[in-house]
Write an enzyme that holds these catalytic residues in place. Structure first.
Site, PDB file in Angstrom:
ATOM      1  N   GLU A 298       0.940  -0.924   0.191  1.00 41.96           N
ATOM      2  CA  GLU A 298       0.115  -0.254  -0.211  1.00 41.96           C
ATOM      3  C   GLU A 298       0.922   1.050  -0.492  1.00 41.96           C
ATOM      4  OE1 GLU A 298      -2.676   2.533   2.802  1.00 41.96           O
ATOM      5  OE2 GLU A 298      -3.220   0.393   3.023  1.00 41.96           O
TER       6      GLU A 298
ATOM      7  N   CYS B 234      -2.250   8.954   2.688  1.00 43.55           N
ATOM      8  CA  CYS B 234      -2.259   8.162   1.222  1.00 43.55           C
ATOM      9  C   CYS B 234      -3.140   8.875   0.810  1.00 43.55           C
ATOM     10  CB  CYS B 234      -2.066   6.238   1.758  1.00 43.55           C
ATOM     11  SG  CYS B 234      -3.510   5.471   2.225  1.00 43.55           S
TER      12      CYS B 234
END
Length: 464
Positions: free
Chosen positions: A235, A269
């Site tokens: 990720e 993110c």
């Protein structure tokens, strides 16, 4: 001499704690402990016991929530109200993992469909994949640990957890809580080590699964070094584009975008970064967004009124300042903010129309900066939104159903929010990047499934 790492309170740079680090010579013992546990099927933790452990852990976490909030703030610098939300999410995540254990199951595969497959019954079952090595990021120190550690325990895997060196205390606190909840020794090992030692750990052939949250550069590098057969989930980050159409509802949209852009000082993110606004409403949009942004309180994250805290380190403040100055030099206009407040904090900043070649347009900012780009042609805006190699979550604001669906279809993203900001997430939904932004899907149940593997059993009998 033993190597140590200092945990620093990001806001005032005071030392919170100093902890010992392991080196390469300690890795063998860590791996062997996990390997021995996985090889000994007789001592695997049965499903009912895993449920009991996680339910008890959630109860203890709830009991210690204020202490966990304090730990998270002291090492990560996320403001009190947001750290509190993270701890509540983490507790819910542990409960979700406990609930999902009952859904780890296979299915019957039909036989007798051909003459050759007569007299057989076949079924699949799910088994733990094996040793999980989990490497984490700094920005949600407890919640990410839950997503990487608790999921492995739910799947029945021994897990070796390497928290971010800046924020290991929440992961260590979780390990203590799991131990108190009855997790047998060795099933979770938390290691603090440098990058070289970390690489040695994750690339060992005894590791069956790598869970990595962090930079794309490191993630793809580690993937390239994995032993044959080691599966992984990566990720990374994105640039979280938003398309704003002329019929968007300002009263809903502005608070949403301010929260999505400046939550945890933009160190998320899927933080709102690039906002493409229809030219017809651009002036009003800038005025309203700027107005709301100026009201944000920047300060000590322990203060309950603080909206935006510090960045993780002074180095990051320097970087964000450089990128903003570069964007201005290349034609961007500062609408609000644009300057450091201190060595550790930066003003919530809105930039208007930076060059598509500036770093703020081409890289993930990971700081309190939102960029606005006017458009007259929506398809052109979508094309620009899709232009980078990172694709994670995106959003569109409009009350027109057809425009919403068409834009959602055309945006290159794993998730598109309609009339909500790009940072929306609940822990039972699939979550992850595509292309350079990552591999595999997170989310409690999705991760647990990735940490299992399927076995087919075929039973042959004349009686069938």
């Amino acid at each position: 001499m033993e190597k140590t790492t200092k945990i620093i309170f990001p806001f005032d740079q005071s030392v919170v704690k100093e902890l010992p680090m392991i080196d390469k010579s300690d890795i063998e013992k860590v791996l062997q402990t996990a390997h021995n546990l996985f090889e000994d099927q007789a001592n695997w933790i049965p499903a009912y016991k895993r449920i009991e452990i996680l339910e008890k852990a959630a109860f203890i976490m709830n009991d210690k929530s204020e202490e966990l909030i304090h730990i998270a703030i002291s090492e990560g610098g996320k403001p009190y109200k947001d750290s509190k939300a993270e701890i509540l999410r983490a507790i819910k995540g542990v409960k979700l993992a406990a609930e999902h254990i009952s859904q780890i199951k296979g299915e019957q595969i039909p036989m007798g469909l051909t003459e050759a497959s007569l007299n057989r019954i076949a079924f699949t079952s799910k088994e733990p994949i094996g040793i999980v090595a989990a490497v984490s990021a700094f920005n949600h120190p407890l919640n990410l640990a839950v997503h990487q550690v608790v999921t492995a325990i739910a799947a029945g895997c021994p897990v070796i957890f390497k928290p971010a060196s800046a924020t290991p205390l929440s992961g260590l606190a979780l390990a203590d809580i799991l131990k108190e909840a009855g997790l047998p020794s060795g099933w979770l090992q938390v290691v603090l080590c440098d990058n070289e030692t970390s690489e040695l750990l994750v690339t060992d052939p005894r590791v069956h699964f790598l869970s990595f949250i962090g930079s794309a550069k490191v993630g793809w590098y580690l993937k390239s070094k994995l032993a044959p057969g080691t599966r992984c989930a990566l990720e990374h980050g994105g640039a979280a584009p938003v398309i704003v159409e002329s019929d968007a509802d300002f009263s809903e949209m502005i608070p949403d975008l301010v929260k999505g852009g400046f939550y945890h000082a933009g160190q998320v993110c899927v933080s709102v970064q690039k906002v493409y606004v229809n030219q017809e409403i651009c002036d009003r949009f800038i005025e309203k967004l700027s107005e709301a942004t100026k009201k944000l309180i920047v300060g000590n994250p322990f203060d309950k009124t603080t909206d935006v805290g510090s960045l993780i380190s002074p180095k990051e403040v320097n970087r964000v300042e450089e990128w903003v100055n570069e964007a201005v030099a290349e034609g961007a206009k500062i609408i609000t903010g644009g300057k450091r407040i201190s060595d550790t904090t930066f003003q919530p900043t809105i930039l208007f129309n930076p060059s598509e070649d500036s770093k703020v347009s081409t890289h993930e900012i990971f700081g309190p900066v939102v960029c606005i780009y006017p458009f007259t042609n929506r398809n052109e805006a979508i094309k620009k939104a899709n232009a980078l190699e990172v694709h994670f979550q995106a959003a569109v604001f409009t009350k027109n159903l057809d425009i919403a669906l068409e834009t959602a279809k055309k945006l290159n993203a794993t998730a598109v929010m309609i009339n909500d900001n790009t940072a929306f997430r609940v822990d039972w939904m699939p979550f992850g990047g595509r292309d350079a932004s990552g591999l595999g899907m997170g989310g409690i149940s999705y991760t647990i499934n990735e940490m299992t593997r399927e076995k087919l059993t075929v039973f042959k009998s004349k009686s069938l």
